[in-house]
Design a protein around this motif. Structure first.
Motif, PDB file in Angstrom:
ATOM      1  N   VAL A 116      26.879   4.995 -35.760  1.00 28.38           N
ATOM      2  CA  VAL A 116      27.286   3.940 -34.828  1.00 28.38           C
ATOM      3  C   VAL A 116      28.196   2.937 -35.536  1.00 28.38           C
ATOM      4  O   VAL A 116      29.252   2.557 -35.011  1.00 28.38           O
ATOM      5  CB  VAL A 116      26.043   3.241 -34.231  1.00 28.38           C
TER       6      VAL A 116
ATOM      7  N   TYR B 258      14.622   1.548 -31.449  1.00 28.94           N
ATOM      8  CA  TYR B 258      15.664   2.565 -31.627  1.00 28.94           C
ATOM      9  C   TYR B 258      15.581   3.160 -33.030  1.00 28.94           C
ATOM     10  O   TYR B 258      15.617   4.383 -33.202  1.00 28.94           O
ATOM     11  CB  TYR B 258      17.020   1.907 -31.361  1.00 28.94           C
TER      12      TYR B 258
ATOM     13  N   THR C 111      24.613   7.851 -31.618  1.00 29.17           N
ATOM     14  CA  THR C 111      23.321   8.261 -32.157  1.00 29.17           C
ATOM     15  C   THR C 111      23.069   9.721 -31.814  1.00 29.17           C
ATOM     16  O   THR C 111      22.681  10.521 -32.667  1.00 29.17           O
ATOM     17  CB  THR C 111      22.224   7.376 -31.547  1.00 29.17           C
ATOM     18  N   ILE C 112      23.320  10.061 -30.559  1.00 29.42           N
ATOM     19  CA  ILE C 112      23.055  11.428 -30.133  1.00 29.42           C
ATOM     20  C   ILE C 112      24.038  12.390 -30.792  1.00 29.42           C
ATOM     21  O   ILE C 112      23.680  13.505 -31.172  1.00 29.42           O
ATOM     22  CB  ILE C 112      23.062  11.500 -28.593  1.00 29.42           C
TER      23      ILE C 112
ATOM     24  N   LEU D  78      25.254   2.478 -28.297  1.00 24.22           N
ATOM     25  CA  LEU D  78      24.526   2.882 -29.496  1.00 24.22           C
ATOM     26  C   LEU D  78      24.008   4.308 -29.357  1.00 24.22           C
ATOM     27  O   LEU D  78      24.033   5.088 -30.298  1.00 24.22           O
ATOM     28  CB  LEU D  78      23.347   1.942 -29.752  1.00 24.22           C
TER      29      LEU D  78
ATOM     30  N   THR E 170      16.210   7.847 -45.558  1.00 27.24           N
ATOM     31  CA  THR E 170      17.392   6.999 -45.772  1.00 27.24           C
ATOM     32  C   THR E 170      17.383   5.797 -44.843  1.00 27.24           C
ATOM     33  O   THR E 170      17.991   4.783 -45.120  1.00 27.24           O
ATOM     34  CB  THR E 170      18.684   7.801 -45.539  1.00 27.24           C
TER      35      THR E 170
ATOM     36  N   LEU F 116      13.761  12.382 -35.852  1.00 29.98           N
ATOM     37  CA  LEU F 116      14.479  13.281 -36.766  1.00 29.98           C
ATOM     38  C   LEU F 116      13.512  13.991 -37.701  1.00 29.98           C
ATOM     39  O   LEU F 116      13.666  15.181 -37.982  1.00 29.98           O
ATOM     40  CB  LEU F 116      15.522  12.502 -37.561  1.00 29.98           C
TER      41      LEU F 116
ATOM     42  N   PHE G  13      22.603  13.074 -33.941  1.00 32.13           N
ATOM     43  CA  PHE G  13      21.463  13.985 -33.831  1.00 32.13           C
ATOM     44  C   PHE G  13      21.909  15.445 -33.902  1.00 32.13           C
ATOM     45  O   PHE G  13      21.158  16.297 -34.355  1.00 32.13           O
ATOM     46  CB  PHE G  13      20.708  13.767 -32.506  1.00 32.13           C
TER      47      PHE G  13
ATOM     48  N   PRO H 135      21.780   8.008 -37.453  1.00 32.93           N
ATOM     49  CA  PRO H 135      22.074   7.292 -36.193  1.00 32.93           C
ATOM     50  C   PRO H 135      22.768   5.941 -36.378  1.00 32.93           C
ATOM     51  O   PRO H 135      23.881   5.769 -35.873  1.00 32.93           O
ATOM     52  CB  PRO H 135      20.694   7.171 -35.543  1.00 32.93           C
ATOM     53  N   PRO H 136      22.169   4.981 -37.104  1.00 32.33           N
ATOM     54  CA  PRO H 136      22.880   3.694 -37.206  1.00 32.33           C
ATOM     55  C   PRO H 136      24.169   3.793 -38.006  1.00 32.33           C
ATOM     56  O   PRO H 136      25.123   3.051 -37.742  1.00 32.33           O
ATOM     57  CB  PRO H 136      21.869   2.787 -37.916  1.00 32.33           C
ATOM     58  N   TYR H 137      24.199   4.721 -38.927  1.00 31.35           N
ATOM     59  CA  TYR H 137      25.382   4.859 -39.762  1.00 31.35           C
ATOM     60  C   TYR H 137      26.549   5.426 -38.940  1.00 31.35           C
ATOM     61  O   TYR H 137      27.695   4.949 -39.039  1.00 31.35           O
ATOM     62  CB  TYR H 137      24.993   5.706 -40.972  1.00 31.35           C
TER      63      TYR H 137
ATOM     64  N   THR I 127      17.799  10.524 -42.138  1.00 29.25           N
ATOM     65  CA  THR I 127      17.410   9.643 -41.031  1.00 29.25           C
ATOM     66  C   THR I 127      18.373   8.482 -40.811  1.00 29.25           C
ATOM     67  O   THR I 127      18.327   7.846 -39.777  1.00 29.25           O
ATOM     68  CB  THR I 127      16.003   9.072 -41.271  1.00 29.25           C
ATOM     69  N   ILE I 128      19.222   8.193 -41.777  1.00 29.43           N
ATOM     70  CA  ILE I 128      20.115   7.048 -41.595  1.00 29.43           C
ATOM     71  C   ILE I 128      21.267   7.382 -40.655  1.00 29.43           C
ATOM     72  O   ILE I 128      21.993   6.494 -40.208  1.00 29.43           O
ATOM     73  CB  ILE I 128      20.658   6.566 -42.951  1.00 29.43           C
TER      74      ILE I 128
ATOM     75  N   ALA J 216      21.705  15.678 -37.578  1.00 29.45           N
ATOM     76  CA  ALA J 216      20.534  15.238 -38.324  1.00 29.45           C
ATOM     77  C   ALA J 216      19.245  15.952 -37.922  1.00 29.45           C
ATOM     78  O   ALA J 216      18.295  15.979 -38.697  1.00 29.45           O
ATOM     79  CB  ALA J 216      20.353  13.732 -38.176  1.00 29.45           C
TER      80      ALA J 216
END
Lengths: 487, 173, 434
Positions: free
Chosen positions: A262, C261, A238-239, A234, C206, C269, A242, A258-260, A255-256, A245
């Motif tokens: 992944v 996380y 994520t990085i 993950l 988001t 961010l 970054f 990282p999970p997006y 902000t979405i 982002a």
């Protein structure tokens, strides 16, 4: 003798295999001389690899100017390819780590190849930031080491440096994890080999004996490595997210990410696993180990992650409007209707719409359709990164510096060449190591072998009967009693 | 050259259920098993052999902790003491920005340390050649081995016969 | 057939809890020192969202397990089915909030106040989404979830009676659960924006829906662990073994880390990019709500991480129960800090004179809104019970909603067999080995 398995589960190993059959089937590719198809594929891959090396030398010799990056679009195909390859490198660890923790038994059919793929994909990915530095001989500066510049340190606050740590850690841990799984299988190959081959494989398997204590530690190691590889996988994308982002570029700072990222990585990774495995199972006759059931499961993961990615796209789009921030709104307007509209719609079609075909069981279980869609998704995920990187940069704050970007032959050559690197490594891997994890397949044989379906179904019915009887008497069902009987 | 100092009598079984039964019999007969070799991890075997739970994860935790401290204290030292620089208007000690690298090094130290420990305590590694009792043990046979100093050859033979071993042999290792 | 029956003592206990809740709500209505009964309404919204969300997550996880061919949970899947039934109550609770929005009973939402919107460019733009009609849509989505939950549960109960070895019920339910997943994924985003994020009407992130969703998910798992321990203690579920608890403990552990996380990603961010419109959210919380803000992180990350890191703590009732209680409280607190500051700010703005102040700043700051300077103007004390930290009325309200939730849960749990007998995965669940 039977295991407790639900009768609605599909067998994962077909052909009524014995343990010995499994050994013979899965070591065969390392023992036979390569086929003509293999040689042709290998020669093509190596030629592409050579071309990549040529293009890289060209880049280093003449400088980054040989790429068509400009002051507005500082990141183009290079970083797009980087992110694309890192993303592809996510499925392997996902399959072997997360699915191990979730006890999805079908992972045993594909985990070995997927992990190998991860390693090769990360190698391809790591190449891009390094050559993008231009003066590649100074690449050593990214590492924090005592140096003669008064010990000047790299910027630990920079996401680009986080990437260095993330990618190198990910590569290292993936290799360790993959190799730990390979050790017992190399021992299997060793014990079937003679002469020099035996010596080589004895070296590769570290002298594995199969002692009970070793297996116990091996399982402990696999579990803990899986446990820490899960947050690691993950963290890597994520990085990478970054990198974008943390900036204040409209379209990047959200902000979405990282999970997006992944979810997208898993999505593209599975697509690439399918592309490769559909070919490998055919060429290496692994249809009985990588069954339609495996393919269907992977297609479900693709559908699920494709939907998550879809949610993320629409979230981004919605919040861009909702934020009321005109630059953000423009960034998304520009993505969809600007000069690169084709890549945006390509992305939407390939990533959000095309996986929806997998709602149909027939299509999930169709090898040809799956193969086709897996390639469509690979292309779509490349478009996604291109949309995020190049099209966002093309229209920046200052209209006078707006630009349009088309790659040069050098950039295209390097990208195509990484495919050559990837396939060269993969083809060599199929010759050297068992493509399917032998020991792990054996350990699920009694649960998932097709010859055990009947007896396991009977066992299931017996368990249910006993449970109902105990339950109606208000007693606890004695699972232990059953265990002893069944073994 | 390695010395042959042990005489091992071993029997091969065709199925893990036979193996488990045989180990139970051996325990009941108080026969001291030298070792058990299998082609894949057999569940339920460890408690029968009296193997304690592996403590590898504790080692992993310690390595991880070392990695965590190395990264976090290292960056703290660099950016507050050794060479403080302001990046993007952030304070010298920017904890949120240290977290990604701290995490990565924690994972790196834990997994590398644990893997090395695994190979070292198992006596496995590059160039190691361990004696192999039979070529099929990594294929489809499940092996119980007795040291003839602990269990006499005759006892072992009759044990293997009684528990249905498909092959019995003696080897010096 | 083992079914659950509520002991009368427990009934009294829960009834007492509900009465405490009602009294606390009345108390916060009557003794509120601020205008608009803000304290009452925020507490009402806070707990309604929290428990409705937990019920939703139970249905969602049920659907995920079903589509993923999971077998281990089969023995106690009735627990999730019963938890999902709270959505019916959630519909009523959130319906009251919605009626409040429509008829102007409360001033939770800045965007629902017409004079404020008129003087604010941003709110005018957002009024295409932040309006009464959309709020009603978000409430209707609970109804959709509820219908799915009823569908799953009815089919599962019918399987007990009419199911056979052809597993038609299960296979058909799998189709419905698969359909529910995209519906759930899209709708949870919309409702979280509407219900919670829009309280800070000018702010946006988001990640917000995923972040708050993960908070609810962890709470749901913690509730499952607590309820199962309780039920086992009462002598039910004799075959739910330590292996099941171990797995639930792993979920609690893993998703506590996942929540962290998301927390970190969102925070970092926004901190890194340092855009005023976004940082104001955390600035308010760090300056005016430091205790709650940092406590959520400590409770929801550090405690479960260190408690559940070892294998054996995931296999002991004591440590599991402790971690679950702590985590539920922590995530309840997390929702407190998502809801309270924005509502306090809105109440403050409205008291200052219906939108004029906002309008003035908004004009000044242009299209970006009045973010600057919004943060600290209303700060009175950083430890003000009921405003910057939960007070007795808040805790009382929580007890009330919790009792209501448990009441509904036990009532529905008692209406069906505790174990789904004809589920095709029952044997696997009975013989579950780690």
């Amino acid at each position: 003798m039977s295991a407790t398995v639900s009768p609605i589960r599909e067998p994962l190993i077909q052909g009524k295999k014995s343990y010995h059959d499994i050994t013979v089937d899965l070591t065969r590719s390392t023992e036979q001389a390569p086929s003509k198809t293999w040689w042709i594929a290998f020669l093509i891959s190596v030629s592409l690899l050579m071309f990549m090396i040529f293009c890289i030398i060209w880049t280093i010799w003449f400088g980054i100017g040989t790429w068509d990056l400009n002051r507005t679009i500082g990141w183009g195909w290079d970083i797009t390819n980087f992110v694309w390859w890192v993303g592809i490198g996510h499925a392997g660890t996902l399959i072997s780590a997360i699915l191990l923790l979730f006890r999805q038994k079908w992972r045993t059919g594909v985990n070995r190849a997927a992990e190998a793929m991860t390693i090769f994909a990360v190698m391809c990915a790591g190449l891009f930031p390094v050559i993008h530095m231009g003066r590649i001989w100074l690449a050593i500066f990214i590492f924090p080491y005592p140096n003669t510049r008064g010990t000047l340190w790299p910027n630990f606050n920079s996401p680009l440096l986080w990437d260095v740590f993330a990618i190198s850690t990910y590569f290292t841990v993936s290799v360790l994890f993959w190799y730990a799984g390979l050790v017992p299988d190399f021992a299997t190959v060793r014990d079937r080999a003679t002469g020099l081959r035996k010596k080589v494989y004895n070296f590769l398997c570290f002298g594995w004996t199969g002692a009970a204590k070793h297996w116990q530690r091996w399982e402990a190691l696999s579990l803990v490595l899986a446990g820490i590889a899960t947050p690691l996988v993950l963290s890597v994308h994520t990085i990478v997210s970054f990198d974008f982002a943390t900036s204040i570029i409209p379209g990047w700072h959200t902000t979405i990410f990282p999970p997006y990222f992944v979810a997208g990585a898993i999505f593209s990774g599975f697509a690439m696993v399918l592309t490769l495995m559909l070919i490998a199972r055919k060429v290496l006759n692994l249809e009985e180990y990588i069954t339609l059931g495996h393919i269907e499961s992977m297609n479900k993961v693709i559908l699920a992650t494709g939907t998550i990615v879809g949610v993320a796209y629409l979230t981004e789009l919605f919040i861009a409007w909702y934020s009321g921030y005109v630059y953000e709104q423009f960034a998304f307007f520009n993505r969809a209707l600007g000069p690169y509209y084709w890549s945006y719609f390509g992305m939407m079609f390939c990533n959000v719409i095309s996986p929806q075909f997998f709602w149909f069981k027939k299509i999930r279980r169709s090898v040809w359709f799956t193969f086709l869609l897996s390639i469509v998704i690979n292309i779509g995920m490349w478009f996604e990164r291109f949309v995020i990187i190049a099209t966002t940069l093309a229209r920046d704050y200052l209209p006078s510096s707006w630009s349009y970007y088309v790659p040069t032959w050098v950039e295209v050559g390097i990208f195509i060449g990484t495919l050559g690197l990837f396939f060269t490594c993969f083809l060599l891997f199929t010759r050297v190591a068992p493509v399917v994890a032998i020991a792990e397949i054996k350990s699920i044989l009694k649960v998932a072998g097709d010859q055990y379906v009947g007896v396991n179904t009977e066992h299931h019915k017996q368990v249910v009967e006993d449970f109902k009887k105990a339950d109606s008497e208000g007693k606890a069902y004695a699972a232990d009693h059953h265990n002893q009987e069944s073994h | 050259m390695r010395k042959f100092n042990k005489e091992i009598v071993f029997g091969l079984y065709d199925d893990e259920t036979d193996l488990l039964k045989a180990v139970k019999t051996a325990n009941a007969d108080h026969l001291d098993i030298y070792n058990v070799y299998t082609p894949f991890p057999v569940h339920g075997l460890d408690p029968l052999l009296g193997l304690e739970e592996s403590r590898l994860h504790i080692a992993g935790f310690i390595y991880g902790l070392i990695g965590f401290l190395t990264a976090f204290l290292g960056m703290t030292w660099v950016f507050t003491k050794d060479w403080p620089i302001i990046f993007g208007g952030k304070p010298y000690w920017s904890v949120p920005a240290f977290i990604p690298i701290t995490f990565e090094l924690t994972v790196l130290f834990a997994s590398v340390g644990m893997t090395i420990t695994f190979y070292v305590i198992n006596g496995l590694g590059f160039g190691v050649t361990n004696p192999i009792l039979h070529d099929r043990i990594t294929d489809d046979k499940f092996c119980i081995a007795f040291d003839t100093h602990e269990v006499s050859e005759g006892t072992a033979q009759s044990f293997f016969e009684a528990t249905g071993a498909s092959l019995v042999d003696i080897k010096n290792i | 057939m083992t079914t659950y029956s509520i002991p009368s003592k427990q009934r009294t206990f829960l009834l007492a809890g509900i009465i405490i809740g009602v009294l606390s709500l009345v108390g916060s209505w009557v003794f509120d020192s601020q205008e608009f009964h803000m304290r009452f309404w925020t507490n009402f919204l806070h707990n309604s969202v929290f428990f409705t969300g937990i019920a939703f997550m139970a249905v969602m996880f049920y659907a995920i397990c079903n589509t993923a061919w999971a077998g281990w949970h089969t023995q106690f899947k009735r627990v999730w089915e019963a938890m999902g039934m709270f959505l019916g109550v959630g519909l009523i609770l959130m319906g009251i909030i919605a009626l409040g929005v429509v008829f102007g009973w409360h001033h939770l939402y800045h965007w629902a106040d017409t004079p404020s919107v008129e003087g604010d460019d941003l709110l005018q733009l957002k009024s295409a989404f932040l309006n009464k009609a959309w709020f009603l849509v978000s409430i209707a989505l609970i109804g959709v979830w509820y219908l799915f939950a009823i569908k799953f549960r009815n089919r599962s109960i019918d399987e007990d009676r009419n199911g056979g070895f052809d597993y038609k019920h299960h296979l058909r339910t799998r189709w419905w659960t698969a359909l529910f997943l995209p519906v759930a994924a899209y709708s949870i985003s919309v409702v979280m924006w509407q219900w919670v994020m829009s309280i800070d009407a000018h702010w946006y992130s988001t990640m917000f829906a995923w972040y708050s969703g993960s908070s609810l998910f962890v709470s749901m798992i913690a509730f499952t662990i607590m309820l199962l321990i309780y039920l086992k203690d009462q002598g039910y579920y004799p075959n739910v073994s330590m292996e099941h608890f171990h797995d639930l403990g792993k979920f609690l552990f893993a998703f506590s880390i996942f929540w962290t996380y998301l927390w970190f990603s969102q925070y970092m961010l926004i901190w890194y990019a340092n855009v005023g419109e976004e940082t104001v959210y955390f600035k308010t919380r760090q300056d005016d709500y430091p205790l709650v803000f940092w406590a959520t992180l400590a409770i929801n990350f550090l405690l479960p991480f260190f408690i559940l890191m070892r294998n054996d703590t995931k296999r002991k009732f004591g440590s599991l129960m402790f971690a679950s209680i702590v985590v539920i409280f922590g995530h309840w607190l997390d929702f407190f800090q998502m809801i309270k500051p924005g509502a306090v700010h809105t109440a403050h703005e409205l008291r200052e004179g219906h939108g004029d102040a906002v309008g003035a700043i908004a004009d000044h700051a242009g299209a970006h809104g009045e973010a600057v300077g919004q943060a600290v103007e209303h700060a009175t004390s950083t430890f003000h019970m009921g405003y910057t930290i939960p007070g007795l009325w808040e805790v009382g309200t929580f007890i009330g909603f919790l009792s209501l939730f448990l009441w509904v849960f036990y009532a529905y749990l008692g209406k069906a067999n505790l174990v789904a007998q004809n589920d095709p995965y029952l044997s696997e669940s009975l013989h579950h080995h780690a």
